[in-house]
Design a protein around this motif. Structure first.
Motif, PDB file in Angstrom:
ATOM      1  N   LYS A  44     -14.948   7.302 -59.362  1.00  0.00           N
ATOM      2  CA  LYS A  44     -13.462   8.148 -59.290  1.00  0.00           C
ATOM      3  C   LYS A  44     -14.101   9.442 -59.030  1.00  0.00           C
ATOM      4  O   LYS A  44     -13.317  10.448 -58.473  1.00  0.00           O
ATOM      5  CB  LYS A  44     -12.911   7.729 -60.528  1.00  0.00           C
ATOM      6  N   LEU A  45     -15.019   9.952 -59.690  1.00  0.00           N
ATOM      7  CA  LEU A  45     -15.623  11.350 -59.448  1.00  0.00           C
ATOM      8  C   LEU A  45     -16.010  11.764 -58.229  1.00  0.00           C
ATOM      9  O   LEU A  45     -15.888  12.608 -57.635  1.00  0.00           O
ATOM     10  CB  LEU A  45     -16.834  11.592 -60.660  1.00  0.00           C
ATOM     11  N   LEU A  46     -16.622  10.579 -57.447  1.00  0.00           N
ATOM     12  CA  LEU A  46     -17.392  10.772 -56.223  1.00  0.00           C
ATOM     13  C   LEU A  46     -15.993  11.055 -54.984  1.00  0.00           C
ATOM     14  O   LEU A  46     -15.941  11.805 -54.424  1.00  0.00           O
ATOM     15  CB  LEU A  46     -18.143   9.548 -55.803  1.00  0.00           C
ATOM     16  N   HIS A  47     -15.190  10.015 -55.279  1.00  0.00           N
ATOM     17  CA  HIS A  47     -13.857  10.159 -54.827  1.00  0.00           C
ATOM     18  C   HIS A  47     -13.221  11.381 -54.590  1.00  0.00           C
ATOM     19  O   HIS A  47     -12.625  12.098 -53.842  1.00  0.00           O
ATOM     20  CB  HIS A  47     -12.843   8.896 -55.018  1.00  0.00           C
ATOM     21  N   ALA A  48     -12.961  11.936 -55.992  1.00  0.00           N
ATOM     22  CA  ALA A  48     -12.277  13.168 -56.276  1.00  0.00           C
ATOM     23  C   ALA A  48     -13.064  14.404 -55.408  1.00  0.00           C
ATOM     24  O   ALA A  48     -12.297  15.168 -54.974  1.00  0.00           O
ATOM     25  CB  ALA A  48     -12.360  13.696 -57.802  1.00  0.00           C
ATOM     26  N   PHE A  49     -14.551  14.403 -55.575  1.00  0.00           N
ATOM     27  CA  PHE A  49     -15.177  15.451 -55.072  1.00  0.00           C
ATOM     28  C   PHE A  49     -15.158  15.287 -53.305  1.00  0.00           C
ATOM     29  O   PHE A  49     -14.827  16.355 -52.772  1.00  0.00           O
ATOM     30  CB  PHE A  49     -16.701  15.002 -55.234  1.00  0.00           C
ATOM     31  N   ARG A  50     -14.935  14.025 -52.724  1.00  0.00           N
ATOM     32  CA  ARG A  50     -14.630  13.685 -51.478  1.00  0.00           C
ATOM     33  C   ARG A  50     -13.427  14.383 -51.003  1.00  0.00           C
ATOM     34  O   ARG A  50     -13.116  15.227 -49.931  1.00  0.00           O
ATOM     35  CB  ARG A  50     -14.900  12.316 -50.982  1.00  0.00           C
ATOM     36  N   GLN A  51     -12.236  14.122 -51.696  1.00  0.00           N
ATOM     37  CA  GLN A  51     -10.803  14.706 -51.526  1.00  0.00           C
ATOM     38  C   GLN A  51     -10.627  16.108 -51.607  1.00  0.00           C
ATOM     39  O   GLN A  51     -10.144  16.675 -50.680  1.00  0.00           O
ATOM     40  CB  GLN A  51     -10.036  13.934 -52.567  1.00  0.00           C
ATOM     41  N   PHE A  52     -11.457  16.547 -52.720  1.00  0.00           N
ATOM     42  CA  PHE A  52     -11.602  17.842 -52.956  1.00  0.00           C
ATOM     43  C   PHE A  52     -12.012  18.669 -51.510  1.00  0.00           C
ATOM     44  O   PHE A  52     -11.659  19.681 -51.125  1.00  0.00           O
ATOM     45  CB  PHE A  52     -12.117  18.555 -54.060  1.00  0.00           C
ATOM     46  N   LYS A  53     -13.163  18.249 -51.106  1.00  0.00           N
ATOM     47  CA  LYS A  53     -13.887  18.690 -49.995  1.00  0.00           C
ATOM     48  C   LYS A  53     -12.985  18.662 -48.701  1.00  0.00           C
ATOM     49  O   LYS A  53     -12.949  19.706 -47.737  1.00  0.00           O
ATOM     50  CB  LYS A  53     -15.086  17.914 -49.795  1.00  0.00           C
ATOM     51  N   LYS A  54     -12.309  17.509 -48.647  1.00  0.00           N
ATOM     52  CA  LYS A  54     -11.658  17.378 -47.332  1.00  0.00           C
ATOM     53  C   LYS A  54     -10.331  18.430 -47.360  1.00  0.00           C
ATOM     54  O   LYS A  54      -9.841  18.682 -46.052  1.00  0.00           O
ATOM     55  CB  LYS A  54     -10.832  15.809 -47.302  1.00  0.00           C
TER      56      LYS A  54
END
Length: 149
Positions: free
Chosen positions: A11-21
């Motif tokens: 979930k944390l990794l997904h959130a970081f990826r979304q934020f970067k996108k």
């Protein structure tokens, strides 16, 4: 140590990826890219504290190389936002200051930047905004410790 395959880690990794996108940190502010905005604000702050700034002083404050600052200064000068002058105390040094247009643009950009964060606070609410700020500070500390043990 937490398991990378755990739901929390995913979930944390997904959130970081979304934020970067979202690319929020790369978006223009009042028509200027973030690096130009940072230079404008640095010059504004520097001239509020003392006289005009040298390129080397701007580069030190922003932790970038002088050639990088010079490139940005060239663009800002072309747009009529900054002007150069020879330092009367050291003829080899060049001082940079905002023009009246530069002051106006810097204030517009700062206002737009502030409105973005005010909107985020309105969206999240005061409590969640405070929590987010605390968590992001902890994230920064964690990654800083990894890089600089």
């Amino acid at each position: 140590m937490a398991d990378f395959e755990s739901p929390a880690a995913q979930k944390l990794l997904h959130a970081f990826r979304q934020f970067k996108k979202t690319g929020w940190h790369e978006k223009k502010i009042a028509g200027y890219n973030p690096s130009e905005f940072k230079v404008l604000v640095t010059i504004k702050h520097g001239t509020d504290e003392k006289s005009d700034l040298k390129v080397s002083e701007i580069s030190q404050k922003l932790h970038v190389t002088p050639p990088t600052v010079t490139q940005i200064i060239n663009l800002l000068e072309k747009d009529g936002l900054v002007e150069r002058s020879v330092d009367p105390e050291d003829r080899r040094a060049v001082k940079i200051k905002l023009t009246s247009k530069g002051i106006e643009v810097t204030e517009q950009a700062r206002s737009a930047f502030n409105e973005t964060f005010a909107g985020l606070i309105d969206y999240l609410g005061e409590d969640e905004s405070e929590q987010l700020a605390q968590l992001l500070s902890k994230v920064h500390q964690y990654f800083n410790q990894l890089i600089h043990p």
